[in-house]
Design a protein around this motif. Structure first.
Motif, PDB file in Angstrom:
ATOM      1  N   LEU A 145       0.833  -1.205   0.000  1.00 31.56           N
ATOM      2  CA  LEU A 145       0.000   0.000   0.000  1.00 31.56           C
ATOM      3  C   LEU A 145       0.866   1.253   0.000  1.00 31.56           C
ATOM      4  O   LEU A 145       0.553   2.234  -0.694  1.00 31.56           O
ATOM      5  N   ARG A 146       1.937   1.226   0.741  1.00 33.57           N
ATOM      6  CA  ARG A 146       2.822   2.396   0.803  1.00 33.57           C
ATOM      7  C   ARG A 146       3.462   2.673  -0.548  1.00 33.57           C
ATOM      8  O   ARG A 146       3.610   3.837  -0.955  1.00 33.57           O
ATOM      9  N   THR A 147       3.833   1.618  -1.284  1.00 34.98           N
ATOM     10  CA  THR A 147       4.435   1.811  -2.606  1.00 34.98           C
ATOM     11  C   THR A 147       3.432   2.459  -3.554  1.00 34.98           C
ATOM     12  O   THR A 147       3.779   3.366  -4.324  1.00 34.98           O
ATOM     13  N   VAL A 148       2.185   2.019  -3.517  1.00 34.64           N
ATOM     14  CA  VAL A 148       1.156   2.622  -4.374  1.00 34.64           C
ATOM     15  C   VAL A 148       0.969   4.088  -4.021  1.00 34.64           C
ATOM     16  O   VAL A 148       0.839   4.946  -4.902  1.00 34.64           O
ATOM     17  N   GLN A 149       0.988   4.415  -2.718  1.00 34.68           N
ATOM     18  CA  GLN A 149       0.853   5.804  -2.304  1.00 34.68           C
ATOM     19  C   GLN A 149       2.001   6.661  -2.826  1.00 34.68           C
ATOM     20  O   GLN A 149       1.792   7.776  -3.318  1.00 34.68           O
ATOM     21  N   ARG A 150       3.235   6.132  -2.718  1.00 31.30           N
ATOM     22  CA  ARG A 150       4.398   6.872  -3.238  1.00 31.30           C
ATOM     23  C   ARG A 150       4.306   7.042  -4.744  1.00 31.30           C
ATOM     24  O   ARG A 150       4.615   8.110  -5.291  1.00 31.30           O
ATOM     25  N   ASP A 151       3.899   5.970  -5.447  1.00 30.34           N
ATOM     26  CA  ASP A 151       3.746   6.062  -6.904  1.00 30.34           C
ATOM     27  C   ASP A 151       2.740   7.147  -7.284  1.00 30.34           C
ATOM     28  O   ASP A 151       2.979   7.953  -8.192  1.00 30.34           O
ATOM     29  N   LEU A 152       1.608   7.174  -6.594  1.00 32.71           N
ATOM     30  CA  LEU A 152       0.573   8.149  -6.906  1.00 32.71           C
ATOM     31  C   LEU A 152       1.058   9.573  -6.666  1.00 32.71           C
ATOM     32  O   LEU A 152       0.793  10.486  -7.469  1.00 32.71           O
ATOM     33  N   GLU A 153       1.765   9.783  -5.588  1.00 33.81           N
ATOM     34  CA  GLU A 153       2.285  11.117  -5.284  1.00 33.81           C
ATOM     35  C   GLU A 153       3.302  11.561  -6.336  1.00 33.81           C
ATOM     36  O   GLU A 153       3.331  12.729  -6.747  1.00 33.81           O
ATOM     37  N   LYS A 154       4.129  10.613  -6.784  1.00 35.79           N
ATOM     38  CA  LYS A 154       5.113  10.952  -7.820  1.00 35.79           C
ATOM     39  C   LYS A 154       4.428  11.227  -9.150  1.00 35.79           C
ATOM     40  O   LYS A 154       4.750  12.195  -9.851  1.00 35.79           O
ATOM     41  N   LEU A 155       3.480  10.376  -9.518  1.00 35.70           N
ATOM     42  CA  LEU A 155       2.774  10.551 -10.789  1.00 35.70           C
ATOM     43  C   LEU A 155       1.912  11.806 -10.788  1.00 35.70           C
ATOM     44  O   LEU A 155       1.714  12.434 -11.829  1.00 35.70           O
ATOM     45  N   GLU A 156       1.421  12.170  -9.602  1.00 36.37           N
ATOM     46  CA  GLU A 156       0.584  13.375  -9.503  1.00 36.37           C
ATOM     47  C   GLU A 156       1.359  14.615  -9.923  1.00 36.37           C
ATOM     48  O   GLU A 156       0.810  15.550 -10.522  1.00 36.37           O
ATOM     49  N   SER A 157       2.657  14.645  -9.634  1.00 33.39           N
ATOM     50  CA  SER A 157       3.466  15.816  -9.985  1.00 33.39           C
ATOM     51  C   SER A 157       3.824  15.862 -11.461  1.00 33.39           C
ATOM     52  O   SER A 157       4.172  16.917 -11.988  1.00 33.39           O
ATOM     53  N   GLU A 158       3.750  14.720 -12.135  1.00 36.44           N
ATOM     54  CA  GLU A 158       4.126  14.657 -13.549  1.00 36.44           C
ATOM     55  C   GLU A 158       2.930  14.655 -14.484  1.00 36.44           C
ATOM     56  O   GLU A 158       3.017  15.075 -15.633  1.00 36.44           O
ATOM     57  N   PHE A 159       1.787  14.152 -13.990  1.00 36.72           N
ATOM     58  CA  PHE A 159       0.589  14.064 -14.823  1.00 36.72           C
ATOM     59  C   PHE A 159      -0.522  14.899 -14.196  1.00 36.72           C
ATOM     60  O   PHE A 159      -0.261  15.729 -13.332  1.00 36.72           O
ATOM     61  N   GLN A 160      -1.732  14.683 -14.629  1.00 39.05           N
ATOM     62  CA  GLN A 160      -2.857  15.474 -14.141  1.00 39.05           C
ATOM     63  C   GLN A 160      -3.689  14.716 -13.113  1.00 39.05           C
ATOM     64  O   GLN A 160      -4.863  14.996 -12.932  1.00 39.05           O
ATOM     65  N   LEU A 161      -3.059  13.763 -12.442  1.00 37.86           N
ATOM     66  CA  LEU A 161      -3.771  13.010 -11.415  1.00 37.86           C
ATOM     67  C   LEU A 161      -4.155  13.917 -10.252  1.00 37.86           C
ATOM     68  O   LEU A 161      -3.439  14.864  -9.925  1.00 37.86           O
ATOM     69  N   SER A 162      -5.290  13.596  -9.615  1.00 38.80           N
ATOM     70  CA  SER A 162      -5.740  14.364  -8.457  1.00 38.80           C
ATOM     71  C   SER A 162      -6.361  13.422  -7.441  1.00 38.80           C
ATOM     72  O   SER A 162      -6.770  12.305  -7.767  1.00 38.80           O
ATOM     73  N   SER A 163      -6.427  13.881  -6.193  1.00 38.00           N
ATOM     74  CA  SER A 163      -7.144  13.149  -5.150  1.00 38.00           C
ATOM     75  C   SER A 163      -8.082  14.116  -4.454  1.00 38.00           C
ATOM     76  O   SER A 163      -7.889  15.337  -4.486  1.00 38.00           O
ATOM     77  N   ASP A 164      -9.119  13.562  -3.811  1.00 38.12           N
ATOM     78  CA  ASP A 164     -10.117  14.410  -3.168  1.00 38.12           C
ATOM     79  C   ASP A 164      -9.731  14.827  -1.757  1.00 38.12           C
ATOM     80  O   ASP A 164     -10.449  15.586  -1.105  1.00 38.12           O
ATOM     81  N   GLY A 165      -8.603  14.317  -1.244  1.00 36.27           N
ATOM     82  CA  GLY A 165      -8.147  14.722   0.077  1.00 36.27           C
ATOM     83  C   GLY A 165      -8.853  14.042   1.223  1.00 36.27           C
ATOM     84  O   GLY A 165      -8.583  14.349   2.395  1.00 36.27           O
ATOM     85  N   ASN A 166      -9.782  13.128   0.923  1.00 38.85           N
ATOM     86  CA  ASN A 166     -10.491  12.426   1.982  1.00 38.85           C
ATOM     87  C   ASN A 166      -9.615  11.333   2.583  1.00 38.85           C
ATOM     88  O   ASN A 166      -8.526  11.036   2.093  1.00 38.85           O
ATOM     89  N   ARG A 167     -10.124  10.722   3.619  1.00 37.72           N
ATOM     90  CA  ARG A 167      -9.453   9.570   4.232  1.00 37.72           C
ATOM     91  C   ARG A 167     -10.425   8.400   4.263  1.00 37.72           C
ATOM     92  O   ARG A 167     -11.409   8.457   4.998  1.00 37.72           O
ATOM     93  N   PRO A 168     -10.236   7.361   3.448  1.00 40.27           N
ATOM     94  CA  PRO A 168      -9.129   7.250   2.489  1.00 40.27           C
ATOM     95  C   PRO A 168      -9.363   8.140   1.272  1.00 40.27           C
ATOM     96  O   PRO A 168     -10.493   8.453   0.931  1.00 40.27           O
ATOM     97  N   ALA A 169      -8.264   8.535   0.640  1.00 39.14           N
ATOM     98  CA  ALA A 169      -8.349   9.435  -0.513  1.00 39.14           C
ATOM     99  C   ALA A 169      -8.891   8.706  -1.731  1.00 39.14           C
ATOM    100  O   ALA A 169      -8.609   7.522  -1.939  1.00 39.14           O
ATOM    101  N   GLY A 170      -9.676   9.418  -2.521  1.00 39.42           N
ATOM    102  CA  GLY A 170     -10.159   8.898  -3.791  1.00 39.42           C
ATOM    103  C   GLY A 170      -9.368   9.529  -4.927  1.00 39.42           C
ATOM    104  O   GLY A 170      -9.321  10.756  -5.050  1.00 39.42           O
ATOM    105  N   TRP A 171      -8.720   8.706  -5.747  1.00 39.82           N
ATOM    106  CA  TRP A 171      -7.874   9.209  -6.836  1.00 39.82           C
ATOM    107  C   TRP A 171      -8.641   9.196  -8.146  1.00 39.82           C
ATOM    108  O   TRP A 171      -9.461   8.316  -8.395  1.00 39.82           O
ATOM    109  N   PHE A 172      -8.351  10.200  -9.005  1.00 43.93           N
ATOM    110  CA  PHE A 172      -9.101  10.342 -10.250  1.00 43.93           C
ATOM    111  C   PHE A 172      -8.329  11.200 -11.245  1.00 43.93           C
ATOM    112  O   PHE A 172      -7.398  11.921 -10.878  1.00 43.93           O
ATOM    113  N   TRP A 173      -8.719  11.068 -12.507  1.00 44.69           N
ATOM    114  CA  TRP A 173      -8.304  11.995 -13.551  1.00 44.69           C
ATOM    115  C   TRP A 173      -9.375  13.086 -13.650  1.00 44.69           C
ATOM    116  O   TRP A 173     -10.565  12.767 -13.648  1.00 44.69           O
TER     117      TRP A 173
END
Length: 334
Positions: free
Chosen positions: A39-67
């Motif tokens: 789970l931690r690796t997926v979180q790190r991947d998402l954070e890295k990809l978010e800075s390079e692409f247009q990925l976003s999350s809703d900031g909730n807990r747990p966060a919902g990721w989307f384009w």
């Protein structure tokens, strides 16, 4: 290479708004594709990809990721001019048949396709849509409004074979009723989208108009599929023609010459027979399904058709004529 493939697959698993996926679900779906990770690796991947692409999350807990809805669509390999043409034709000729949610989902492909067709030289593919027209003989109706969240839940449950908890309002009712359904398929009839499903543990098939589903939630429980169910076989059985009986009808009807010509090129059934009568009319004989749709179709010919048989069907039409005559104030003799 493993990291690259994992991250690429992760990008393809993140949905476009209004759908969202949690980190836990993305991890599970990566594992299903053959990329087990933490789970931690997926979180790190998402954070890295978010800075390079247009990925976003809703900031909730747990966060919902989307384009985001307007995120640029990209594929490997890129969209070809022929694929761009297909998307342009889909938008032009199927746009009125698809609910808004479907069109929103395809919008990035439409925009990318338009750009590709505008840039290619020479232009024969770009001008092709202007050389094709599609018409319908039925009276066009506006498609009903479908809640985008409901549609995404229905698609998601159907795709992953999961049960749905829905609130469904039947026609004529004011209040929706809660039901657990097993989604089996989607059928589009003219402007209306239907979900073919069963309720709870029962096996009888139901047709649910998706625009009457007020809420839908995908459950973790696997959907129950009736043994030997096949969607195309179900459709071919005439289930969406509103069956009036189980037996085939031996239809015998006299048509005026002009409308009868269509049956020479587009037969009503494989074994139909056409024969010209002394008065110039054409006798059509065919085995057809006993459905309400057959009756509506025959009614559309008005005075250009006379039903000869079966006797019960002829009497149905005779009774309708008597009722119409009374309604319009006409004298009718038996």
């Amino acid at each position: 290479m493993d990291t690259l493939m994992r991250q690429w697959n992760l990008l393809t698993l993140v949905p476009r708004l209004p759908a969202k996926k949690t980190t836990v679900r993305l991890r599970d779906e990566l594992e299903e594709r053959g990329y087990p990770t933490t789970l931690r690796t997926v979180q790190r991947d998402l954070e890295k990809l978010e800075s390079e692409f247009q990925l976003s999350s809703d900031g909730n807990r747990p966060a919902g990721w989307f384009w985001p809805r307007d995120a640029v669509q990209f594929d490997i390999p890129g969209m070809s001019p022929y694929a761009a043409l297909v998307f342009k034709m889909v938008r032009r000729h199927l746009g009125r048949l698809l609910p808004e949610a479907c069109l929103d989902l395809l919008a990035p492909y439409f925009r990318q396709g338009d750009k590709i067709l505008a840039d290619i030289e020479p232009q024969p593919l770009a001008t092709w849509p202007d050389r094709v027209a599609v018409l319908s003989r039925t009276q066009p109706l506006q498609p009903p409004l479908i809640d985008s969240q409901v549609l995404f839940a229905v698609y998601d449950g159907l795709l992953h074979g999961r049960q749905l908890s829905i609130a469904y309002r039947r026609r004529g009712e004011d209040q929706a009723q809660e039901r657990i359904v097993n989604p089996l398929g989607i059928v589009v009839v003219d402007q209306t989208h239907y979900l073919v499903a069963t309720f709870w543990h029962y096996t009888d098939l139901k047709q649910l108009a998706i625009h009457r589903i007020e809420t839908a939630q995908v459950l973790d429980t696997a959907a129950l599929t009736p043994e030997d169910f096949d969607l195309q076989t179900y459709v071919d059985s005439g289930a969406f023609g509103y069956p009036e009986g189980e037996e085939l009808l031996s239809l015998r009807a006299l048509f005026a010459p002009d409308p009868a010509r269509q049956f020479e090129e587009t037969p009503l059934s494989a074994e139909q027979k056409l024969s010209e009568q002394a008065d110039g009319r054409i006798l059509l004989e065919a085995q057809v399904r006993d459905t309400a749709q057959l009756r509506w179709w025959l009614q559309g010919f008005g005075a250009q058709v006379e039903i000869l048989g079966p006797p019960g069907l002829r009497e149905e039409f005779a009774e309708q004529i008597r009722q119409l005559a009374a309604r319009y104030g006409c004298l009718f003799l038996r």
